[in-house]
Enzyme design. Structure first.
Site, PDB file in Angstrom:
ATOM      1  N   ASP A  85       4.523  10.639 -59.083  1.00  0.00           N
ATOM      2  CA  ASP A  85       3.288   9.866 -59.012  1.00  0.00           C
ATOM      3  C   ASP A  85       3.650   8.388 -59.060  1.00  0.00           C
ATOM      4  OD1 ASP A  85       0.849   8.581 -59.403  1.00  0.00           O
ATOM      5  OD2 ASP A  85       0.080  10.115 -60.779  1.00  0.00           O
ATOM      6  N   GLU A 215      -9.329   2.012 -26.880  1.00  0.00           N
ATOM      7  CA  GLU A 215      -9.285   3.373 -27.401  1.00  0.00           C
ATOM      8  C   GLU A 215     -10.525   4.124 -26.917  1.00  0.00           C
ATOM      9  OE1 GLU A 215      -7.240   3.655 -31.509  1.00  0.00           O
ATOM     10  OE2 GLU A 215      -8.520   1.871 -31.599  1.00  0.00           O
ATOM     11  N   ASP A 234      -7.985  -4.257 -37.946  1.00  0.00           N
ATOM     12  CA  ASP A 234      -7.347  -3.000 -37.563  1.00  0.00           C
ATOM     13  C   ASP A 234      -6.377  -3.164 -36.396  1.00  0.00           C
ATOM     14  OD1 ASP A 234      -7.003  -0.166 -37.830  1.00  0.00           O
ATOM     15  OD2 ASP A 234      -8.219   0.096 -36.042  1.00  0.00           O
ATOM     16  N   HIS A 239      -1.268  -5.521 -33.900  1.00  0.00           N
ATOM     17  CA  HIS A 239      -0.811  -5.078 -32.588  1.00  0.00           C
ATOM     18  C   HIS A 239      -0.949  -6.165 -31.512  1.00  0.00           C
ATOM     19  CE1 HIS A 239      -0.419  -1.302 -34.452  1.00  0.00           C
ATOM     20  NE2 HIS A 239      -1.616  -0.815 -34.221  1.00  0.00           N
TER      21      HIS A 239
END
Length: 485
Positions: A85, A215, A234, A239
């Site tokens: 953990d 997309e 995002d 990118h």
């Protein structure tokens, strides 16, 4: 020298879908350093054998016909599992003891891959340091950090500071899988190894550059994440800006990681800051129809699922050449492409006998089928010097041999193991990228934000974006993949 890859978040989707298949293929191709061991770490209760059996099923699914039972039989013996953990310091000491028990005597190089929730990056790095797992006195220690690296400039700086308390910058590998794609890497070769392109790669011959990441799928089950991110965080911050940097950068003195990244950073330093009305006049934001009905999306959400942003790179090479960055969900098709739009010929030599002239274009298709297409004018057969637009195609798949095109994670994992950071983001690069995105985010969340344009699913974004481009005397390259695999 022996190598060990430690994957935190071993029970997650990225590990089974991308990381283990990539490492398996490197082993199959005999590119993995001999004796490389893979250790998965997560809270799930697994024995070594149970995890191996689970990975055999998923690897067979994701590598398809490339899967070989006998190769897997040899590979699986190098896979281990250690429950742990990230919140528990004692588990990291147990991991340290386990690694010593399976590693041979002598120097061992280790790569720690953080395939966890981004909220756990800082804690995981601190725990590695507390357990002494960053000590590189007996072999190199490197850490790979997945995107997103922060959610804004402040959080990126804080994560950099926390990371540098434990690891030196040369030990940190911030990964963007787009940079592992063959077409992106080939941009270096296309530009700097071909005398026919580099002399034209400037403001004298290029009208503008378009970079599109489209997309086809809607947000779907990722709505919870997407509400906190939006398309700017995002896709654009990582990118698209990465693709822009490689497209616009100056040639480095040699292909060295620091020199390559120096030139990329210079591009970001040259991006003109937006002020006042620039945010409305140089960007378009949109949301696809039906987004508000996605599970987990508030009915009054203003989160953008589409954006087009115009950036100016104010340096000698690119002065006056706009870069258009565009990305969206639920669009016409899935494609990532860079379009180099050349200027029209200065004089129409053929007069009225030609059709409406169309300037040359170089289309660099990053995905789905990786390749390059050049558009140019040719004569229509059996006519009086009428012209048409023709193309020359190059597909990487044709040169890939029997092995086909490698997944981007194969190249990036191997580079990290070999200590080559050329295709990974540096701390200043990440912070400069957020410095470009943060003002846009602030403007879009302000009362004076540009309107959120709604667009139908299956289109190329809002109609207002097409009109915005037309008003500038240009048009989008709205073409689904020009190359097929």
């Amino acid at each position: 020298m022996a190598h060990t890859i430690v994957i935190f978040g071993a029970s997650g989707d990225l590990t089974s879908r991308k990381l283990i298949p990539a490492i398996y293929r490197l082993f199959q191709k005999k590119r993995l350093p001999e004796g490389t061991q893979i250790v998965g770490v997560s809270r799930s209760a697994f024995e070594h054998e149970a995890w191996r059996e689970q990975l055999e099923v998923t690897t067979k699914k994701y590598v398809g016909d490339a899967f070989n039972d006998s190769v897997w039989g040899a590979f699986r013996e190098q896979i281990f599992y250690q429950p742990g953990d990230i919140q528990e310091e004692s588990d990291f000491h147990k991991l340290a003891d386990f690694l010593k028990s399976i590693e041979p005597e002598g120097p061992v190089e280790r790569v720690y891959y953080l395939s966890t929730k981004p909220q756990l990056y800082e804690k995981a790095i601190a725990q590695l340091g507390a357990a002494g797992l960053n000590d590189d006195s007996d072999g190199d220690r490197r850490v790979i950090i997945e995107k997103p690296f922060g959610t804004d400039l402040a959080s990126a700086k804080a994560l950099n500071i926390a990371t540098h308390r434990v690891f030196r910058e040369d030990q940190v590998y911030r990964i963007d899988h787009y940079l592992g794609k063959e077409t992106v890497q080939n941009l270096f070769v296309l530009r700097f190894a071909n005398s026919i392109f580099e002399p034209l790669w400037n403001r004298h011959f290029i009208d503008h550059v378009q970079i599109t990441v489209a997309e086809e799928v809607p947000v779907g089950r990722r709505a919870g994440y997407y509400e906190t991110a939006g398309v700017l965080r995002d896709m654009v911050q990582n990118h698209l800006l990465q693709l822009m940097m490689i497209t616009a950068m100056e040639p480095p003195a040699r292909f060295d990681a620091d020199l390559v990244r120096d030139e990329k950073v210079k591009v970001l330093h040259s991006v003109r800051p937006k002020t006042g009305g620039d945010f409305a006049s140089e960007s378009v934001r949109g949301q696809y129809e039906g987004y508000l009905q996605e599970e987990g999306v508030p009915k009054n959400s203003q989160t953008e699922t589409f954006t087009a942003v115009k950036l100016h790179v104010d340096n000698w090479r690119w002065q006056g050449v706009p870069f258009y960055l565009r990305s969206g969900k639920a669009m016409s098709c899935r494609t990532t492409q860079i379009v180099i739009q050349f200027k029209e010929a200065p004089h129409l030599l053929l007069g009225s006998k030609t059709r409406i002239p169309t300037a040359n274009q170089l289309v660099i298709q990053v995905q789905p089928a990786e390749g390059i297409q050049l558009h140019f004018q040719t004569k229509v057969p059996d006519t009086e010097l009428k012209t048409k637009l023709s193309s020359l195609d190059f597909r990487f798949q044709q040169d890939g041999g029997q092995e086909g095109m490698p997944d981007s994670y194969q190249r990036l994992l191997l580079d990290a193991m070999n200590g080559d950071a050329s295709l990974f983001a540096r701390s200043d690069e990440v912070e400069l990228a957020w410095g470009i995105i943060d003002p846009l985010l602030a403007a879009w969340r302000s009362p004076a934000s540009p309107p959120l344009q709604v667009y139908p699913q299956g289109e190329w974004g809002p109609q207002e974006c097409t009109q915005w481009m037309t008003e500038q005397g240009r048009q989008w390259f709205d073409v689904c993949p020009v190359l097929r695999g």
